[in-house]
Design an enzyme around this catalytic site. Structure first.
Site, short mmCIF file in Angstrom:
data_model
loop_
_atom_site.label_atom_id
_atom_site.label_comp_id
_atom_site.label_asym_id
_atom_site.label_seq_id
_atom_site.Cartn_x
_atom_site.Cartn_y
_atom_site.Cartn_z
N LYS A 102 -15.57 -3.58 -4.04
CA LYS A 102 -14.74 -2.39 -3.85
C LYS A 102 -13.99 -2.11 -5.16
CE LYS A 102 -10.93 -0.76 -0.87
NZ LYS A 102 -10.02 -1.13 0.24
N SER A 143 -10.21 1.90 4.20
CA SER A 143 -10.46 2.47 2.90
C SER A 143 -11.69 1.90 2.21
CB SER A 143 -9.24 2.25 2.00
OG SER A 143 -9.00 0.87 1.84
N SER A 149 -8.54 -2.03 6.50
CA SER A 149 -9.54 -1.42 5.63
C SER A 149 -10.85 -2.16 5.50
CB SER A 149 -8.97 -1.20 4.23
OG SER A 149 -8.23 -0.02 4.23
N1 GLN Z 1 -5.81 2.86 7.09
C1 GLN Z 1 -4.74 2.04 6.62
C2 GLN Z 1 -3.92 2.78 5.60
O1 GLN Z 1 -4.29 3.85 5.26
C3 GLN Z 1 -5.27 0.74 6.08
C4 GLN Z 1 -5.55 0.73 4.64
C5 GLN Z 1 -5.95 -0.61 4.12
O2 GLN Z 1 -6.12 -1.57 4.86
N2 GLN Z 1 -6.05 -0.70 2.79
O3 GLN Z 1 -2.92 2.28 5.15
#
Ligand code: GLN
Length: 478
Positions: free
Chosen positions: A77, A152, A176
């Site tokens: 990532k 994400s 994420s």
């Molecule tokens: N969807 C969550 C957010 O937008 C999780 C993001 C993540 O785990 N990096 O904060």
């Protein structure tokens, strides 16, 4: 033609001379090219991956033990630092930034013989649930390209889903890794906070962030965890606890577990009825298989999303203050403006809308007049959640729940409603708030044809039970 199932089988095929690392890398480069419409990779390191694969092929001698990740083709990532390679965190602000050191997890992958194939698309600074916040375009779900892959770490999930690499590393601050794994029908593991070093992971909310693993099987996830977990002088929050041989622990005899689920989670009005039904049915199957499954009250469920967004935006506003147009990345053109104007212009032009929203929210909850009302309150809720979690694990081996309340939604469907997008994190943020390990395993198919998963959580540093139980659950569902 190259076919992949697990690292173990791949190693057997390598040792029997049925395939080579070069063949594997070639086939992934071709697959990434063929599925470029998915937009999963921001960059592919084709030449160097092939070169390293050739070296591994030349070094391999019959009869000797292979390094644990020998020739394993891994995607990263775009928030994980790989020296001398671009690192942009899905943001324009770091568009031309080159990493100057390896993340510890990357060092460990390389030392174990892994081949890094490329850098994967993600929501900007890992903020999002759909990958639509990437400055480099949305990633598409490989099952249905009109749908999001989740976020994400969307690019990392899709890469495993579509067979563009063997495993991926993502990051999980509030889901994420697990949420896109759920949307894409793959395994997504977020270890205990402090199990894997965060050194070299671009910070979003430091007391929540963990590197996580996407894989096609629990076995692969266990093996990668075993390699990348463990102590690190560069991260004072990483645990010095010994790293068990997770992959070997999986061979232990099946066990009967005592499992809890939150009543409020399964009765939640926002939960898709077919997900509720199939999860309930699976709970019955578990009971029939001899496990104990009990409902527990979890009246704090409605507080987890607000608590998560108060605390993570606060931490993000502090972490992202380093991107000021002076020290790193994008700088606005300098014509006749003072330093404050330079900061403002660089940040307004360099950060996307969602990142700006979160920096402002975080700055607000930390501001003198509101600190106690929001930040302190949220810290208190976090403490209550931890106490409650400890009490639950005194009685149960694991907690199960749906990973996400819906299946993968359409691109654009929620992008204008941030609150609705935030609420979709209801089941995943809990594990990050309290620091426990959690996994999403691909057990189900919705009547709409899309995959979805089951989330399993165990107590701190009990990844052994988490992985063993997950493997058993995957067998029960067959
Ligand atoms: N969807 C969550 C957010 O937008 C999780 C993001 C993540 O785990 N990096 O904060």
């Amino acid at each position: 033609m190259f076919r992949y199932s697990t690292i173990k089988d791949y190693h057997i095929a390598l040792q029997n001379g049925q395939t080579t690392c070069v063949e594997a890398v070639h086939s992934y480069i071709q697959a990434i090219h063929d599925r470029s419409s998915l937009n999963a990779f921001l960059e592919v390191y084709a030449a160097e991956a092939l070169q390293y694969a050739a070296l591994l092929d030349a070094q391999r001698t019959t009869g000797t033990q292979l390094a644990p990740l020998h020739g394993v083709v891994v995607g990263l990532k775009d928030v994980i630092s790989y020296k001398a390679h671009h690192l942009s965190a899905g943001s324009h602000i770091l568009e031309n930034f080159t990493a100057i050191y390896n993340a510890t997890a990357v060092d460990k992958l390389l030392a174990a013989g892994a081949i890094i194939i490329g850098r994967q698309n993600c929501d900007e600074f890992a903020m999002g649930s759909s990958n639509e916040n990437s400055a480099y375009g949305s990633v598409k779900n490989a099952v249905d390209e009109t749908r999001v892959p989740g976020g994400s770490s969307g690019g990392s999930a899709v890469s495993v889903q579509a067979g563009l690499c063997m495993v991926s590393l993502g990051s999980d601050t509030g889901g994420s890794v697990r949420q896109p794994a759920d949307f894409c029908g793959v395994v997504g593991l977020k270890p205990t906070y402090g199990r894997i070093s965060r050194y070299g992971l671009v910070a979003y909310a430091s007391s929540f962030d963990q590197i996580g693993i996407f894989a096609g099987s629990v076995d692969d996830a266990a093996l990668v965890l075993e390699v990348i977990a463990g102590t690190d002088d560069f991260d004072s929050t990483v645990s010095a606890k010994e790293v068990p041989a997770y992959s070997e622990e999986l061979a232990a005899a099946p066990k009967k577990y005592k499992l809890a689920y939150f009543k409020e989670a399964l009765e939640h009005p926002g939960l898709d009825p077919a997900i509720r039904q199939q999860t309930n049915y699976f709970i019955k199957k578990l009971t029939n298989a001899g496990h104990t499954v009990q409902s527990v009250d979890f009246e704090l469920l409605e507080y987890v999303v607000p608590t998560y967004y108060v605390l993570t935006t606060a931490e993000a506003s502090s972490n992202l203050s380093r991107f000021d147009g002076v020290k790193y990345g994008y700088r606005a053109p300098l014509t006749g403006i003072d330093l404050t104007e330079l900061y403002k212009a660089s940040r307004s032009q360099g950060f996307g809308k969602e990142v700006q929203r979160r920096i402002m929210l975080g700055t607000f909850v930390l501001s003198a007049g509101y600190f106690d009302a929001y930040f302190t309150k949220a810290q208190q809720v976090r403490r209550l959640l931890s106490d409650r979690t400890r009490a639950i694990f005194a009685e149960f081996d694991a907690i199960i729940s749906p990973t996400v309340p819906s299946t993968a939604f359409k691109l654009g469907e929620k992008s204008n409603d941030p609150v609705e997008m935030f609420l979709a994190d209801i089941y995943t943020v809990f594990a990050n708030l309290v620091g426990i390990p959690a996994i999403s395993i691909p057990l189900f198919q919705h009547p709409n044809g899309l995959p979805f998963g089951l989330q399993v959580m165990t107590s701190h540093f009990d990844e052994v039970s988490l992985l063993r139980l997950s493997k058993q659950l995957m067998d029960i569902s067959k």
